[in-house]
Design a protein around this motif. Structure first.
Motif, mmCIF file in Angstrom:
data_model
loop_
_atom_site.group_PDB
_atom_site.id
_atom_site.type_symbol
_atom_site.label_atom_id
_atom_site.label_comp_id
_atom_site.label_asym_id
_atom_site.label_seq_id
_atom_site.Cartn_x
_atom_site.Cartn_y
_atom_site.Cartn_z
ATOM 1 N N UNK A 189 54.817 34.117 29.921
ATOM 2 C CA UNK A 189 54.984 33.922 28.715
ATOM 3 C C UNK A 189 55.963 35.358 28.071
ATOM 4 N N UNK A 190 56.368 35.377 26.884
ATOM 5 C CA UNK A 190 57.194 36.618 26.527
ATOM 6 C C UNK A 190 56.417 37.911 26.352
ATOM 7 N N UNK A 191 55.058 37.862 25.807
ATOM 8 C CA UNK A 191 54.340 39.099 25.661
ATOM 9 C C UNK A 191 54.026 39.799 26.280
ATOM 10 N N UNK A 192 54.099 38.623 28.003
ATOM 11 C CA UNK A 192 53.095 39.102 29.242
ATOM 12 C C UNK A 192 53.933 40.119 29.791
ATOM 13 N N UNK A 193 54.746 41.199 29.592
ATOM 14 C CA UNK A 193 54.967 41.693 30.333
ATOM 15 C C UNK A 193 54.588 42.413 31.559
ATOM 16 N N UNK A 194 55.231 43.414 32.009
ATOM 17 C CA UNK A 194 54.789 44.138 33.667
ATOM 18 C C UNK A 194 53.304 44.396 33.665
ATOM 19 N N UNK A 195 53.501 45.309 32.103
ATOM 20 C CA UNK A 195 52.493 46.730 30.925
ATOM 21 C C UNK A 195 51.303 45.633 31.082
ATOM 22 N N UNK A 196 51.180 44.595 30.002
ATOM 23 C CA UNK A 196 50.380 43.939 30.027
ATOM 24 C C UNK A 196 49.704 42.735 31.063
ATOM 25 N N UNK A 197 50.330 42.636 31.927
ATOM 26 C CA UNK A 197 49.872 42.516 32.957
ATOM 27 C C UNK A 197 48.911 43.154 33.617
ATOM 28 N N UNK A 198 49.534 44.297 34.522
ATOM 29 C CA UNK A 198 48.763 45.580 35.173
ATOM 30 C C UNK A 198 47.008 45.802 33.622
ATOM 31 N N UNK A 199 47.287 46.024 32.950
ATOM 32 C CA UNK A 199 45.625 45.656 32.255
ATOM 33 C C UNK A 199 45.264 45.268 31.910
ATOM 34 N N UNK A 200 45.388 43.922 32.296
ATOM 35 C CA UNK A 200 44.676 42.670 32.199
ATOM 36 C C UNK A 200 43.663 42.235 33.278
ATOM 37 N N UNK A 201 44.725 42.416 34.586
ATOM 38 C CA UNK A 201 44.450 42.929 35.956
ATOM 39 C C UNK A 201 43.582 43.872 36.409
ATOM 40 N N UNK A 202 43.670 44.927 35.396
ATOM 41 C CA UNK A 202 42.363 46.095 35.755
ATOM 42 C C UNK A 202 41.136 45.999 35.270
ATOM 43 N N UNK A 203 41.739 45.431 34.056
ATOM 44 C CA UNK A 203 40.586 44.908 33.079
ATOM 45 C C UNK A 203 39.404 43.656 33.958
ATOM 46 N N UNK A 204 40.082 42.622 34.469
ATOM 47 C CA UNK A 204 39.020 41.565 34.888
ATOM 48 C C UNK A 204 38.502 42.215 35.517
ATOM 49 N N UNK A 205 39.143 43.013 36.799
ATOM 50 C CA UNK A 205 38.768 43.512 38.338
ATOM 51 C C UNK A 205 37.050 45.282 37.685
ATOM 52 N N UNK A 206 37.360 45.647 36.414
ATOM 53 C CA UNK A 206 36.740 46.092 36.836
ATOM 54 C C UNK A 206 35.166 45.601 35.570
ATOM 55 N N UNK A 207 35.682 44.536 35.263
ATOM 56 C CA UNK A 207 34.674 43.538 34.573
ATOM 57 C C UNK A 207 34.039 42.949 35.473
ATOM 58 N N UNK A 208 34.535 41.628 36.267
ATOM 59 C CA UNK A 208 33.810 41.822 37.222
ATOM 60 C C UNK A 208 32.915 42.788 38.138
ATOM 61 N N UNK A 209 33.024 43.181 38.579
ATOM 62 C CA UNK A 209 32.791 44.103 39.321
ATOM 63 C C UNK A 209 31.524 45.019 39.242
ATOM 64 N N UNK A 210 31.448 45.246 37.732
ATOM 65 C CA UNK A 210 30.411 45.968 36.733
ATOM 66 C C UNK A 210 29.472 45.199 36.499
ATOM 67 N N UNK A 211 29.767 43.606 36.652
ATOM 68 C CA UNK A 211 29.098 42.553 36.168
ATOM 69 C C UNK A 211 27.871 42.204 37.598
ATOM 70 N N UNK A 212 28.760 42.243 38.758
ATOM 71 C CA UNK A 212 27.661 42.494 39.938
ATOM 72 C C UNK A 212 27.029 43.481 40.737
ATOM 73 N N UNK A 213 27.842 44.518 39.677
ATOM 74 C CA UNK A 213 27.316 45.903 39.983
ATOM 75 C C UNK A 213 25.406 46.178 38.766
ATOM 76 N N UNK A 214 25.866 45.173 37.713
ATOM 77 C CA UNK A 214 24.628 44.954 37.799
ATOM 78 C C UNK A 214 23.726 43.878 38.113
ATOM 79 N N UNK A 215 23.561 42.965 37.896
ATOM 80 C CA UNK A 215 23.061 42.079 38.645
ATOM 81 C C UNK A 215 22.172 42.921 39.754
ATOM 82 N N UNK A 216 22.905 43.189 41.691
ATOM 83 C CA UNK A 216 22.606 43.888 42.537
ATOM 84 C C UNK A 216 22.182 45.137 42.425
ATOM 85 N N UNK A 217 21.728 46.099 41.336
ATOM 86 C CA UNK A 217 21.011 47.016 41.336
ATOM 87 C C UNK A 217 20.156 47.232 40.180
#
Length: 262
Positions: A234-262
Protein backbone atom coordinates in the motif's frame (compact mmCIF):
# COMPACT_ATOMS: atom_id res chain seq x y z
CA UNK A 1 12.54 21.41 39.91
CA UNK A 2 16.33 21.26 39.58
CA UNK A 3 16.13 17.70 38.21
CA UNK A 4 13.63 18.83 35.54
CA UNK A 5 15.95 21.67 34.49
CA UNK A 6 18.93 19.30 34.24
CA UNK A 7 16.87 16.84 32.17
CA UNK A 8 15.70 19.66 29.88
CA UNK A 9 19.26 20.88 29.27
CA UNK A 10 20.54 17.32 28.72
CA UNK A 11 17.83 16.59 26.14
CA UNK A 12 18.36 19.90 24.37
CA UNK A 13 22.12 19.36 24.08
CA UNK A 14 21.62 15.80 22.83
CA UNK A 15 19.10 16.87 20.18
CA UNK A 16 21.35 19.70 18.99
CA UNK A 17 24.36 17.38 18.91
CA UNK A 18 22.40 14.94 16.73
CA UNK A 19 21.77 17.74 14.25
CA UNK A 20 25.32 19.11 14.45
CA UNK A 21 26.90 15.71 13.77
CA UNK A 22 24.45 15.11 10.90
CA UNK A 23 22.74 12.17 12.59
CA UNK A 24 19.40 14.01 12.52
CA UNK A 25 17.73 16.46 10.19
CA UNK A 26 16.29 19.64 11.71
CA UNK A 27 12.84 18.04 11.97
CA UNK A 28 14.44 14.91 13.40
CA UNK A 29 16.25 16.97 16.03
CA UNK A 30 12.99 18.64 17.10
CA UNK A 31 11.21 15.27 17.24
CA UNK A 32 14.10 13.80 19.25
CA UNK A 33 13.74 16.64 21.76
CA UNK A 34 10.01 15.94 22.12
CA UNK A 35 10.54 12.19 22.56
CA UNK A 36 13.37 12.85 25.00
CA UNK A 37 11.29 15.32 27.02
CA UNK A 38 8.41 12.85 27.31
CA UNK A 39 10.84 10.10 28.34
CA UNK A 40 12.67 12.26 30.86
CA UNK A 41 9.51 13.46 32.57
CA UNK A 42 7.92 10.02 32.46
CA UNK A 43 10.81 7.78 33.48
CA UNK A 44 13.54 10.15 34.60
CA UNK A 45 17.24 9.98 33.88
CA UNK A 46 17.31 6.16 33.68
CA UNK A 47 14.65 6.26 30.96
CA UNK A 48 16.81 8.75 29.07
CA UNK A 49 19.80 6.42 29.40
CA UNK A 50 17.89 3.59 27.70
CA UNK A 51 16.61 5.94 24.99
CA UNK A 52 20.11 7.40 24.58
CA UNK A 53 21.63 3.94 24.24
CA UNK A 54 19.18 3.09 21.47
CA UNK A 55 19.93 6.30 19.62
CA UNK A 56 23.72 6.04 20.07
CA UNK A 57 23.94 2.36 19.13
CA UNK A 58 21.65 2.73 16.11
CA UNK A 59 23.67 5.73 14.92
CA UNK A 60 26.91 3.78 15.37
CA UNK A 61 25.70 0.79 13.38
CA UNK A 62 24.26 3.10 10.73
CA UNK A 63 27.71 4.65 10.20
CA UNK A 64 29.63 1.37 10.62
CA UNK A 65 31.11 0.38 7.23
CA UNK A 66 28.74 2.85 5.61
CA UNK A 67 30.63 2.62 2.31
CA UNK A 68 29.35 -0.95 1.95
CA UNK A 69 25.76 0.22 2.47
CA UNK A 70 25.59 2.78 -0.33
CA UNK A 71 23.68 0.45 -2.68
CA UNK A 72 21.42 -0.63 0.19
CA UNK A 73 20.59 3.01 1.07
CA UNK A 74 19.74 3.86 -2.54
CA UNK A 75 16.79 1.45 -2.32
CA UNK A 76 15.26 3.37 0.54
CA UNK A 77 13.44 6.67 0.52
CA UNK A 78 15.71 8.21 3.16
CA UNK A 79 19.40 8.23 3.99
CA UNK A 80 21.19 7.67 7.28
CA UNK A 81 20.10 11.06 8.74
CA UNK A 82 16.83 10.53 10.61
CA UNK A 83 13.92 12.93 10.06
CA UNK A 84 10.93 13.45 12.38
CA UNK A 85 9.02 10.53 10.87
CA UNK A 86 11.86 8.10 11.52
CA UNK A 87 12.30 9.42 15.07
CA UNK A 88 8.55 9.08 15.71
CA UNK A 89 8.44 5.61 14.17
CA UNK A 90 11.23 4.36 16.44
CA UNK A 91 10.67 6.44 19.56
CA UNK A 92 6.95 7.11 19.37
CA UNK A 93 5.90 4.09 21.43
CA UNK A 94 8.40 5.01 24.14
CA UNK A 95 7.11 8.60 24.19
CA UNK A 96 3.46 7.53 24.39
CA UNK A 97 4.21 5.06 27.21
CA UNK A 98 6.12 7.81 29.06
CA UNK A 99 3.18 10.22 28.83
CA UNK A 100 0.73 7.57 30.07
CA UNK A 101 3.07 6.76 32.96
CA UNK A 102 3.28 10.46 33.83
CA UNK A 103 -0.52 10.72 33.88
CA UNK A 104 -1.37 7.27 35.31
CA UNK A 105 1.75 5.81 37.02
CA UNK A 106 1.90 2.04 36.54
CA UNK A 107 4.61 -0.58 35.92
CA UNK A 108 2.62 -1.56 32.80
CA UNK A 109 3.79 1.62 31.05
CA UNK A 110 7.41 0.91 31.96
CA UNK A 111 7.17 -2.51 30.31
CA UNK A 112 5.53 -0.92 27.23
CA UNK A 113 8.29 1.71 27.14
CA UNK A 114 11.05 -0.89 27.32
CA UNK A 115 9.46 -3.27 24.79
CA UNK A 116 8.97 -0.36 22.38
CA UNK A 117 12.66 0.53 22.54
CA UNK A 118 13.73 -3.13 22.43
CA UNK A 119 11.68 -3.60 19.25
CA UNK A 120 13.15 -0.46 17.67
CA UNK A 121 16.68 -1.50 18.65
CA UNK A 122 16.12 -5.03 17.38
CA UNK A 123 14.88 -3.81 14.00
CA UNK A 124 17.66 -1.23 13.61
CA UNK A 125 20.45 -3.66 14.48
CA UNK A 126 18.93 -6.26 12.15
CA UNK A 127 18.82 -3.79 9.24
CA UNK A 128 22.21 -2.16 9.76
CA UNK A 129 24.22 -5.25 10.71
CA UNK A 130 22.26 -7.68 8.52
CA UNK A 131 23.03 -5.57 5.44
CA UNK A 132 26.70 -6.53 5.90
CA UNK A 133 25.96 -10.25 5.46
CA UNK A 134 28.03 -12.01 2.82
CA UNK A 135 25.00 -14.07 1.80
CA UNK A 136 21.85 -12.53 0.29
CA UNK A 137 18.78 -12.44 2.57
CA UNK A 138 15.75 -14.65 2.01
CA UNK A 139 12.42 -13.03 1.22
CA UNK A 140 9.60 -14.09 3.57
CA UNK A 141 7.16 -13.62 0.69
CA UNK A 142 8.84 -15.77 -1.96
CA UNK A 143 11.34 -17.75 0.15
CA UNK A 144 13.93 -16.93 -2.50
CA UNK A 145 17.17 -14.91 -2.23
CA UNK A 146 16.54 -11.16 -2.42
CA UNK A 147 18.68 -8.06 -2.80
CA UNK A 148 20.37 -6.73 0.33
CA UNK A 149 18.17 -4.10 1.93
CA UNK A 150 14.88 -5.57 0.69
CA UNK A 151 12.13 -5.09 3.28
CA UNK A 152 10.69 -8.40 4.42
CA UNK A 153 13.91 -10.32 3.73
CA UNK A 154 15.92 -11.93 6.54
CA UNK A 155 19.41 -13.32 7.00
CA UNK A 156 21.14 -15.33 9.71
CA UNK A 157 23.41 -12.39 10.58
CA UNK A 158 20.44 -10.02 10.70
CA UNK A 159 18.46 -12.40 12.94
CA UNK A 160 21.36 -12.75 15.37
CA UNK A 161 21.72 -8.96 15.37
CA UNK A 162 17.98 -8.57 16.04
CA UNK A 163 18.15 -10.90 19.06
CA UNK A 164 21.24 -9.11 20.33
CA UNK A 165 19.66 -5.69 19.93
CA UNK A 166 16.50 -6.68 21.77
CA UNK A 167 18.15 -8.46 24.69
CA UNK A 168 20.75 -5.72 25.08
CA UNK A 169 17.90 -3.32 25.88
CA UNK A 170 16.40 -5.97 28.18
CA UNK A 171 19.66 -6.39 30.11
CA UNK A 172 20.15 -2.63 30.32
CA UNK A 173 16.62 -2.41 31.75
CA UNK A 174 17.56 -4.96 34.40
CA UNK A 175 20.58 -2.86 35.39
CA UNK A 176 18.67 0.42 35.61
CA UNK A 177 15.14 -0.45 36.69
CA UNK A 178 13.61 -2.77 39.28
CA UNK A 179 12.51 -5.40 36.79
CA UNK A 180 12.51 -9.14 37.43
CA UNK A 181 14.19 -11.79 35.28
CA UNK A 182 10.74 -12.72 33.99
CA UNK A 183 10.20 -9.12 32.88
CA UNK A 184 13.67 -9.07 31.29
CA UNK A 185 12.73 -12.12 29.23
CA UNK A 186 9.38 -10.53 28.34
CA UNK A 187 11.11 -7.36 27.12
CA UNK A 188 13.70 -9.30 25.14
CA UNK A 189 11.26 -11.74 23.53
CA UNK A 190 8.64 -9.16 22.56
CA UNK A 191 11.33 -6.75 21.40
CA UNK A 192 12.54 -9.44 19.02
CA UNK A 193 8.91 -10.21 18.11
CA UNK A 194 8.60 -6.58 17.01
CA UNK A 195 11.38 -7.18 14.49
CA UNK A 196 9.64 -10.33 13.22
CA UNK A 197 6.36 -8.43 12.81
CA UNK A 198 8.25 -5.71 10.98
CA UNK A 199 9.72 -8.28 8.57
CA UNK A 200 6.32 -9.85 7.90
CA UNK A 201 4.66 -6.48 7.30
CA UNK A 202 7.61 -5.50 5.13
CA UNK A 203 7.21 -8.63 3.02
CA UNK A 204 3.44 -8.48 2.47
CA UNK A 205 2.17 -4.99 3.25
CA UNK A 206 4.93 -2.39 2.82
CA UNK A 207 4.99 -0.41 -0.42
CA UNK A 208 7.56 -1.39 -3.03
CA UNK A 209 8.10 0.39 -6.31
CA UNK A 210 9.85 -0.31 -9.60
CA UNK A 211 11.78 2.39 -11.36
CA UNK A 212 10.51 2.81 -14.92
CA UNK A 213 13.92 4.06 -16.04
CA UNK A 214 16.49 1.66 -14.54
CA UNK A 215 14.04 -1.14 -13.62
CA UNK A 216 15.35 -1.29 -10.03
CA UNK A 217 13.09 -2.29 -7.11
CA UNK A 218 13.04 0.60 -4.64
CA UNK A 219 11.02 1.98 -1.72
CA UNK A 220 10.95 5.49 -3.15
CA UNK A 221 7.98 7.02 -4.97
CA UNK A 222 10.47 8.60 -7.39
CA UNK A 223 13.69 7.24 -8.88
CA UNK A 224 15.98 8.42 -11.67
CA UNK A 225 14.01 11.67 -11.67
CA UNK A 226 10.76 9.93 -12.63
CA UNK A 227 7.72 8.61 -10.67
CA UNK A 228 8.13 4.93 -9.82
CA UNK A 229 5.41 2.32 -10.30
CA UNK A 230 3.85 0.62 -7.26
CA UNK A 231 4.28 -3.15 -7.57
CA UNK A 232 3.53 -4.35 -4.02
CA UNK A 233 1.81 -3.22 -0.84
CA UNK A 234 0.00 0.00 0.00
CA UNK A 235 1.26 3.48 -0.81
CA UNK A 236 0.79 4.75 2.74
CA UNK A 237 2.69 1.78 4.21
CA UNK A 238 6.23 3.11 4.01
CA UNK A 239 9.08 1.93 6.22
CA UNK A 240 8.27 4.42 9.01
CA UNK A 241 4.62 3.30 9.12
CA UNK A 242 5.66 -0.36 9.31
CA UNK A 243 8.22 0.35 12.04
CA UNK A 244 5.66 2.15 14.20
CA UNK A 245 2.98 -0.52 13.71
CA UNK A 246 5.34 -3.38 14.53
CA UNK A 247 6.51 -1.62 17.71
CA UNK A 248 2.93 -0.87 18.71
CA UNK A 249 1.84 -4.48 18.09
CA UNK A 250 4.70 -6.02 20.07
CA UNK A 251 4.31 -3.58 23.00
CA UNK A 252 0.50 -4.08 23.09
CA UNK A 253 0.68 -7.88 23.14
CA UNK A 254 3.58 -7.76 25.59
CA UNK A 255 1.78 -5.63 28.16
CA UNK A 256 -1.40 -7.68 27.74
CA UNK A 257 0.54 -10.84 28.61
CA UNK A 258 2.24 -8.98 31.45
CA UNK A 259 -1.14 -7.95 32.90
CA UNK A 260 -2.57 -11.47 32.56
CA UNK A 261 0.41 -13.16 34.23
CA UNK A 262 1.03 -10.72 37.09
Amino acid sequence: MLESIVIFIFILITALAGYFFRLLTLSGSIAAFIVGAATGWGFGFYGLLVLGFFFASSSFWSKFKSHRKETFEKKHAKGSRRDWQQVAANGGIAAIASIFHLLIPSPVWLIAFLIGLAAANSDTWASEIGSLSQKPPISLRTWKPAETGTSGAVSILGTIAALSGSFTIALLSFMLFSVSLYEVMLIGIFGFAGNLIDSILGAFFQAEYKCLVCNESVEKTEHCGQPASLVKGRRFADNDFVNFCSGLASASVGILLYILLT
